[in-house]
Scaffold this active site. Structure first.
Site, PDB file in Angstrom:
ATOM      1  N   GLU A  33      11.564  53.384 108.339  1.00 24.58           N
ATOM      2  CA  GLU A  33      12.091  52.578 107.233  1.00 24.58           C
ATOM      3  C   GLU A  33      11.023  51.685 106.617  1.00 24.58           C
ATOM      4  OE1 GLU A  33      14.748  53.062 105.680  1.00 24.58           O
ATOM      5  OE2 GLU A  33      15.727  54.402 107.084  1.00 24.58           O
ATOM      6  N   TYR A 116      17.871  45.119 103.632  1.00 25.19           N
ATOM      7  CA  TYR A 116      18.026  46.570 103.645  1.00 25.19           C
ATOM      8  C   TYR A 116      17.606  47.170 104.990  1.00 25.19           C
ATOM      9  CZ  TYR A 116      16.899  51.364 103.579  1.00 25.19           C
ATOM     10  OH  TYR A 116      16.808  52.660 103.984  1.00 25.19           O
ATOM     11  N   ASP A 134      20.146  50.255  99.188  1.00 27.13           N
ATOM     12  CA  ASP A 134      18.821  50.442  98.591  1.00 27.13           C
ATOM     13  C   ASP A 134      19.000  50.964  97.170  1.00 27.13           C
ATOM     14  OD1 ASP A 134      19.532  53.071  98.866  1.00 27.13           O
ATOM     15  OD2 ASP A 134      17.644  53.705  99.792  1.00 27.13           O
TER      16      ASP A 134
HETATM   17  N1  ADE Z   1      14.330  56.247 102.259  1.00 28.96           N
HETATM   18  C1  ADE Z   1      14.499  55.103 102.935  1.00 28.96           C
HETATM   19  N2  ADE Z   1      15.060  55.334 104.128  1.00 28.96           N
HETATM   20  C2  ADE Z   1      15.260  56.669 104.223  1.00 28.96           C
HETATM   21  C3  ADE Z   1      15.775  57.520 105.209  1.00 28.96           C
HETATM   22  N3  ADE Z   1      16.219  57.030 106.368  1.00 28.96           N
HETATM   23  N4  ADE Z   1      15.832  58.838 104.954  1.00 28.96           N
HETATM   24  C4  ADE Z   1      15.372  59.312 103.786  1.00 28.96           C
HETATM   25  N5  ADE Z   1      14.860  58.567 102.821  1.00 28.96           N
HETATM   26  C5  ADE Z   1      14.791  57.251 103.029  1.00 28.96           C
END
Ligand code: ADE
Length: 349
Positions: A33, A116, A134
């Protein structure tokens, strides 16, 4: 059928197979993340693989030097993320026996973890019933409910958070959150969303009212600030002058060449005179050898590279062989690689 079930069915049929979705290890989920903040999956994936093979656990990351972490981060940008990552790893390893907090409320207290990321880690790794919000999720919700309040305002975020709370499948919050995010990334895309094949088209206010393309509404961002950065490339006896950047500005902690920043655009002859005074060498010693423009989120950087001379108190001289082991901002590294043909990070391993 419930909207959350439709989203989860869609997810099971369409999801990408990503490594951090095959684990419930909070370390790997947290790392993914942080790396995905401001960075696309396809761009981030090779960094993630390299990072995890070098730092497979929060303990290995905590034991490493920040410099090495920066080196593994080089090219991803937003280096503050790497610094926070390292600090958080030291807290988790040193004060919590390697255990991450299991709720968003406690996760958010750690360096580099905002609302987030806290919600993502808490729901994916620990099953906490909390929605993530997000950019992808906000777009899906704004369209689904025809919400026209700008999403980059507190009022807009509040409305969408309440909508997300209602929609959340509390029995499988992690799965639900992944599903909405993936739906935003693959189906309900910013441009040219696939409404023709969308399982929610019949329930979507934006689709019914023809407003898909104008949602979500965003307030205009501040215009970019332009900065003028003049770097001196000083090569002597197989070494090059570099120094480590410090302070609260961009690229804190990375290496750079001796730098002079000017408030505006100046003629080349004028800049040479200023360089000559600033670095106490004759104007003839400075030759413009390259320039490029580099965009950051809020800044347009105009970079100028000068071959020249600086005194030893301005910088340390590092062996050209060793330069590739230091972390530089991407545009400086690109320049140097072209200039010297030093193999880049990717070729090294
Ligand atoms: N963008 C942010 N977190 C994500 C996730 N867990 N899987 C795919 N895209 C992402």
């Amino acid at each position: 059928m419930k909207i959350s079930d439709i989203l989860i069915d869609w997810y099971n049929a369409n999801k990408r197979d990503l490594p951090w979705r095959r684990t419930s290890d909070p370390y790997l989920i947290w790392l993914s993340e942080i790396m995905l903040q401001q960075t696309r999956v396809d761009q981030m994936m090779p960094y993630y693989e390299r990072f995890v093979s070098r730092f497979p656990s929060v303990f290995s990351l905590a034991e490493a030097d920040l410099d090495e972490v920066f080196k593994y981060w080089e090219g991803l940008g937003y280096y503050r993320r790497a610094e926070h990552l390292h600090r958080t790893a030291r807290i988790i390893a040193g004060e919590r026996q390697g255990r991450f907090p299991s709720t968003a409320k406690d996760l958010i207290k750690l360096p580099g973890i905002g609302p987030y990321t806290a919600a993502a880690v808490a729901s994916f790794a620990f099953g906490e019933a909390i929605p993530v919000l997000d950019g992808n999720v906000m777009r899906v919700l704004a369209r689904l409910y025809g919400e026209e309040t700008p999403v980059n305002t507190e009022a807009g975020k509040k409305i969408l958070t309440e909508a997300a709370e209602k929609l959340l499948d509390r029995s499988q919050p992690g799965l639900f959150n992944q599903a909405v995010m993936e739906f935003g990334a693959l189906q309900c895309t910013p441009h040219h969303p696939s409404c023709n094949s969308c399982p929610l088209a019949g329930r979507c206010v934006a689709y019914a009212t023809g407003k898909t393309a104008m949602l979500p509404v965003k307030l205009k961002k501040k215009p970019l600030r332009t900065r003028y950065l003049h770097y001196v490339i000083h090569i002597r006896n197989g070494g090059i002058a570099v120094r480590r950047r410090s302070g609260k500005d961009i690229w804190n902690g990375l290496y750079e060449f001796p730098l002079m920043e000017l408030p505006g655009e100046e003629a080349v002859t004028k800049v040479r005179q200023i360089l000559s005074k600033r670095f106490d060498n004759p104007a003839e010693a400075f030759v413009l050898i390259g320039r490029r423009v580099h965009l950051l989120t809020h800044q347009r950087l105009k970079l100028y590279f000068w071959r020249g001379k600086v005194s030893s108190k301005e910088a340390e001289i590092i062996d050209l062989q060793k330069v590739s082991t230091l972390a530089f901002p991407v545009p400086l590294k690109r320049f140097l690689d072209n200039y010297l043909n030093i193999p880049n990070f990717d070729n090294e391993r």
